[in-house]
Design a protein around this motif. Structure first.
Motif, PDB file in Angstrom:
ATOM      1  N   PRO A   1     -12.865   4.190  -1.302  1.00  0.00           N
ATOM      2  CA  PRO A   1     -11.999   3.016  -1.209  1.00  0.00           C
ATOM      3  C   PRO A   1     -12.743   1.722  -1.525  1.00  0.00           C
ATOM      4  O   PRO A   1     -13.914   1.564  -1.170  1.00  0.00           O
ATOM      5  CB  PRO A   1     -11.531   3.037   0.256  1.00  0.00           C
ATOM      6  CG  PRO A   1     -12.576   3.820   0.985  1.00  0.00           C
ATOM      7  CD  PRO A   1     -13.055   4.855   0.005  1.00  0.00           C
TER       8      PRO A   1
ATOM      9  N   TYR B   1     -12.252  -2.258  -0.868  1.00  0.00           N
ATOM     10  CA  TYR B   1     -11.453  -3.160  -0.057  1.00  0.00           C
ATOM     11  C   TYR B   1     -11.375  -4.549  -0.697  1.00  0.00           C
ATOM     12  O   TYR B   1     -12.373  -5.075  -1.208  1.00  0.00           O
ATOM     13  CB  TYR B   1     -12.035  -3.269   1.355  1.00  0.00           C
ATOM     14  CG  TYR B   1     -12.058  -1.946   2.077  1.00  0.00           C
ATOM     15  CD1 TYR B   1     -10.875  -1.377   2.562  1.00  0.00           C
ATOM     16  CD2 TYR B   1     -13.247  -1.258   2.268  1.00  0.00           C
ATOM     17  CE1 TYR B   1     -10.888  -0.162   3.219  1.00  0.00           C
ATOM     18  CE2 TYR B   1     -13.263  -0.035   2.922  1.00  0.00           C
ATOM     19  CZ  TYR B   1     -12.090   0.505   3.401  1.00  0.00           C
ATOM     20  OH  TYR B   1     -12.103   1.719   4.035  1.00  0.00           O
TER      21      TYR B   1
ATOM     22  N   LYS C   1      -9.695  11.590  -5.398  1.00  0.00           N
ATOM     23  CA  LYS C   1      -9.653  10.315  -4.687  1.00  0.00           C
ATOM     24  C   LYS C   1     -11.023   9.623  -4.709  1.00  0.00           C
ATOM     25  O   LYS C   1     -12.015  10.183  -4.249  1.00  0.00           O
ATOM     26  CB  LYS C   1      -9.212  10.552  -3.244  1.00  0.00           C
ATOM     27  CG  LYS C   1      -9.049   9.290  -2.424  1.00  0.00           C
ATOM     28  CD  LYS C   1      -8.560   9.638  -1.026  1.00  0.00           C
ATOM     29  CE  LYS C   1      -8.386   8.379  -0.174  1.00  0.00           C
ATOM     30  NZ  LYS C   1      -7.901   8.724   1.187  1.00  0.00           N
TER      31      LYS C   1
ATOM     32  N   TRP D   1      -0.869   5.876 -11.444  1.00  0.00           N
ATOM     33  CA  TRP D   1      -2.196   5.853 -10.805  1.00  0.00           C
ATOM     34  C   TRP D   1      -3.110   6.867 -11.479  1.00  0.00           C
ATOM     35  O   TRP D   1      -4.284   6.572 -11.757  1.00  0.00           O
ATOM     36  CB  TRP D   1      -2.061   6.155  -9.319  1.00  0.00           C
ATOM     37  CG  TRP D   1      -3.329   5.970  -8.537  1.00  0.00           C
ATOM     38  CD1 TRP D   1      -3.752   4.822  -7.927  1.00  0.00           C
ATOM     39  CD2 TRP D   1      -4.343   6.957  -8.291  1.00  0.00           C
ATOM     40  NE1 TRP D   1      -4.967   5.038  -7.307  1.00  0.00           N
ATOM     41  CE2 TRP D   1      -5.347   6.339  -7.518  1.00  0.00           C
ATOM     42  CE3 TRP D   1      -4.492   8.297  -8.637  1.00  0.00           C
ATOM     43  CZ2 TRP D   1      -6.482   7.019  -7.088  1.00  0.00           C
ATOM     44  CZ3 TRP D   1      -5.638   8.974  -8.224  1.00  0.00           C
ATOM     45  CH2 TRP D   1      -6.608   8.343  -7.460  1.00  0.00           C
TER      46      TRP D   1
ATOM     47  N   THR E   1       0.160   8.007  -1.633  1.00  0.00           N
ATOM     48  CA  THR E   1       0.437   8.813  -0.449  1.00  0.00           C
ATOM     49  C   THR E   1       1.823   9.444  -0.595  1.00  0.00           C
ATOM     50  O   THR E   1       2.499   9.254  -1.606  1.00  0.00           O
ATOM     51  CB  THR E   1       0.392   7.950   0.818  1.00  0.00           C
ATOM     52  OG1 THR E   1       1.434   6.959   0.737  1.00  0.00           O
ATOM     53  CG2 THR E   1      -0.952   7.265   0.968  1.00  0.00           C
TER      54      THR E   1
ATOM     55  N   ASN F   1      -8.579  -4.042   5.941  1.00  0.00           N
ATOM     56  CA  ASN F   1      -8.809  -2.807   5.196  1.00  0.00           C
ATOM     57  C   ASN F   1      -7.827  -2.595   4.049  1.00  0.00           C
ATOM     58  O   ASN F   1      -7.629  -1.454   3.618  1.00  0.00           O
ATOM     59  CB  ASN F   1      -8.737  -1.600   6.142  1.00  0.00           C
ATOM     60  CG  ASN F   1      -9.860  -1.631   7.162  1.00  0.00           C
ATOM     61  OD1 ASN F   1     -10.974  -2.012   6.845  1.00  0.00           O
ATOM     62  ND2 ASN F   1      -9.567  -1.226   8.378  1.00  0.00           N
ATOM     63  N   LEU F   2      -7.209  -3.652   3.563  1.00  0.00           N
ATOM     64  CA  LEU F   2      -6.325  -3.510   2.411  1.00  0.00           C
ATOM     65  C   LEU F   2      -7.160  -3.119   1.192  1.00  0.00           C
ATOM     66  O   LEU F   2      -8.176  -3.741   0.902  1.00  0.00           O
ATOM     67  CB  LEU F   2      -5.587  -4.822   2.151  1.00  0.00           C
ATOM     68  CG  LEU F   2      -4.654  -5.297   3.285  1.00  0.00           C
ATOM     69  CD1 LEU F   2      -3.994  -6.609   2.896  1.00  0.00           C
ATOM     70  CD2 LEU F   2      -3.604  -4.232   3.596  1.00  0.00           C
ATOM     71  N   GLN F   3      -6.703  -2.080   0.490  1.00  0.00           N
ATOM     72  CA  GLN F   3      -7.488  -1.527  -0.610  1.00  0.00           C
ATOM     73  C   GLN F   3      -6.989  -1.984  -1.973  1.00  0.00           C
ATOM     74  O   GLN F   3      -5.802  -2.245  -2.156  1.00  0.00           O
ATOM     75  CB  GLN F   3      -7.453   0.009  -0.553  1.00  0.00           C
ATOM     76  CG  GLN F   3      -8.081   0.603   0.683  1.00  0.00           C
ATOM     77  CD  GLN F   3      -8.031   2.118   0.670  1.00  0.00           C
ATOM     78  OE1 GLN F   3      -8.060   2.745  -0.389  1.00  0.00           O
ATOM     79  NE2 GLN F   3      -7.962   2.723   1.844  1.00  0.00           N
ATOM     80  N   GLU F   4      -7.920  -2.059  -2.897  1.00  0.00           N
ATOM     81  CA  GLU F   4      -7.569  -2.288  -4.293  1.00  0.00           C
ATOM     82  C   GLU F   4      -7.179  -0.949  -4.908  1.00  0.00           C
ATOM     83  O   GLU F   4      -7.900   0.038  -4.770  1.00  0.00           O
ATOM     84  CB  GLU F   4      -8.765  -2.885  -5.051  1.00  0.00           C
ATOM     85  CG  GLU F   4      -9.175  -4.266  -4.574  1.00  0.00           C
ATOM     86  CD  GLU F   4     -10.328  -4.826  -5.386  1.00  0.00           C
ATOM     87  OE1 GLU F   4     -10.842  -4.096  -6.254  1.00  0.00           O
ATOM     88  OE2 GLU F   4     -10.717  -5.976  -5.139  1.00  0.00           O
ATOM     89  N   ASP F   5      -6.033  -0.932  -5.570  1.00  0.00           N
ATOM     90  CA  ASP F   5      -5.575   0.282  -6.260  1.00  0.00           C
ATOM     91  C   ASP F   5      -5.645   1.495  -5.329  1.00  0.00           C
ATOM     92  O   ASP F   5      -6.280   2.510  -5.642  1.00  0.00           O
ATOM     93  CB  ASP F   5      -6.418   0.525  -7.510  1.00  0.00           C
ATOM     94  CG  ASP F   5      -5.694   1.422  -8.510  1.00  0.00           C
ATOM     95  OD1 ASP F   5      -4.481   1.632  -8.351  1.00  0.00           O
ATOM     96  OD2 ASP F   5      -6.357   1.924  -9.437  1.00  0.00           O
ATOM     97  N   LYS F   6      -4.977   1.386  -4.201  1.00  0.00           N
ATOM     98  CA  LYS F   6      -5.013   2.437  -3.178  1.00  0.00           C
ATOM     99  C   LYS F   6      -4.486   3.764  -3.707  1.00  0.00           C
ATOM    100  O   LYS F   6      -3.533   3.806  -4.480  1.00  0.00           O
ATOM    101  CB  LYS F   6      -4.175   1.991  -1.971  1.00  0.00           C
ATOM    102  CG  LYS F   6      -4.210   2.954  -0.809  1.00  0.00           C
ATOM    103  CD  LYS F   6      -3.387   2.424   0.348  1.00  0.00           C
ATOM    104  CE  LYS F   6      -3.404   3.404   1.515  1.00  0.00           C
ATOM    105  NZ  LYS F   6      -2.587   2.904   2.659  1.00  0.00           N
ATOM    106  N   CYS F   7      -5.126   4.840  -3.275  1.00  0.00           N
ATOM    107  CA  CYS F   7      -4.704   6.179  -3.681  1.00  0.00           C
ATOM    108  C   CYS F   7      -3.289   6.448  -3.175  1.00  0.00           C
ATOM    109  O   CYS F   7      -2.956   6.118  -2.030  1.00  0.00           O
ATOM    110  CB  CYS F   7      -5.673   7.218  -3.116  1.00  0.00           C
ATOM    111  SG  CYS F   7      -5.322   8.908  -3.628  1.00  0.00           S
TER     112      CYS F   7
END
Length: 211
Positions: free
Chosen positions: A80, A82, A77, A52, A41, A33-39
């Motif tokens: 997602p 992945y 947001k 971002w 935190t 579940n690694l995301q591209e350009d993760k929001c």
């Protein structure tokens, strides 16, 4: 296993050996579940949060506090994306994700059970080198029919879940809740009358007790 090792295995071992237009079924392990350009935190640095927002063309004031910036991220947001899904799609494959906490819908769990059973029945030395050989041999000897059988079992479980969901939905639809629409009903007055009656009853009981 971690994200780096999984991505290495994905690109160097899995994808080169997949038939064209394959469907890859994965569970919800973190490295899937690694995301591209993760929001961002709470643990993201303020400068990174600003970067971002800029990449996503979201206007903000440079004087905003980190909490305000995070709130903007949360409100804007995106869905997602992945890394696993994107990598497979680039090579013409499809990724399907299992529902969380539903290992019974994962056919490979049944295959692992077969492998473990075969290793357990043949392990007489209890030496790690022998266990590794037995494990590889058990994996190599899993048959197409065993895979089909496990997939059929999962399909039966899935069908049972669908039947249960449909039955539950139909049962809920049959529940009728009556709500009074009588405009003359004075709820406050009724409550007051009930309280008065209860107080009168309590007083009478206390009087009887004293007497």
């Amino acid at each position: 296993m971690n994200g780096k090792n999984f991505n290495k295995w994905l690109n160097e071992m899995l994808i080169p050996n997949l038939p064209p237009s394959s469907v890859v079924v994965v569970d919800n392990a973190p490295y899937h579940n690694l995301q591209e350009d993760k929001c961002p935190t709470q643990s993201t640095r303020k400068a990174e949060i600003q970067d971002w927002l800029q990449r996503h063309n979201i206007a903000f004031n440079q004087k905003m506090l980190k909490a305000e910036l995070l709130d903007m991220c949360k409100r804007n947001k995106p869905e997602p994306v992945y890394i696993l899904d994107s990598t497979l799609e680039r090579h013409g494959h499809t990724c399907i994700r299992l529902p969380q906490y539903h290992a019974e819908l994962n056919a490979i769990e049944l295959i692992w059970a077969l492998v473990k059973g075969k290793v357990s029945s043949e392990n007489v030395t209890f030496k790690m080198t022998d266990v590794l050989k037995l494990t590889q041999n058990a994996i190599d000897n899993i048959t197409t029919e065993e895979w089909k059988s496990c997939c059929r079992h999962v399909e039966q479980v899935e069908a049972r879940f669908w039947r249960s969901d449909i039955a539950l939905e139909e049962a809920i639809e049959r529940i009728i809740i009556h709500v009074s629409d009588d405009e003359e009903t004075d709820t406050a007055s009724e409550v007051g009358e009930i309280c008065s009656e209860e107080e009168s009853t309590d007083t009478a009981s206390e009087t009887d007790t004293i007497m």
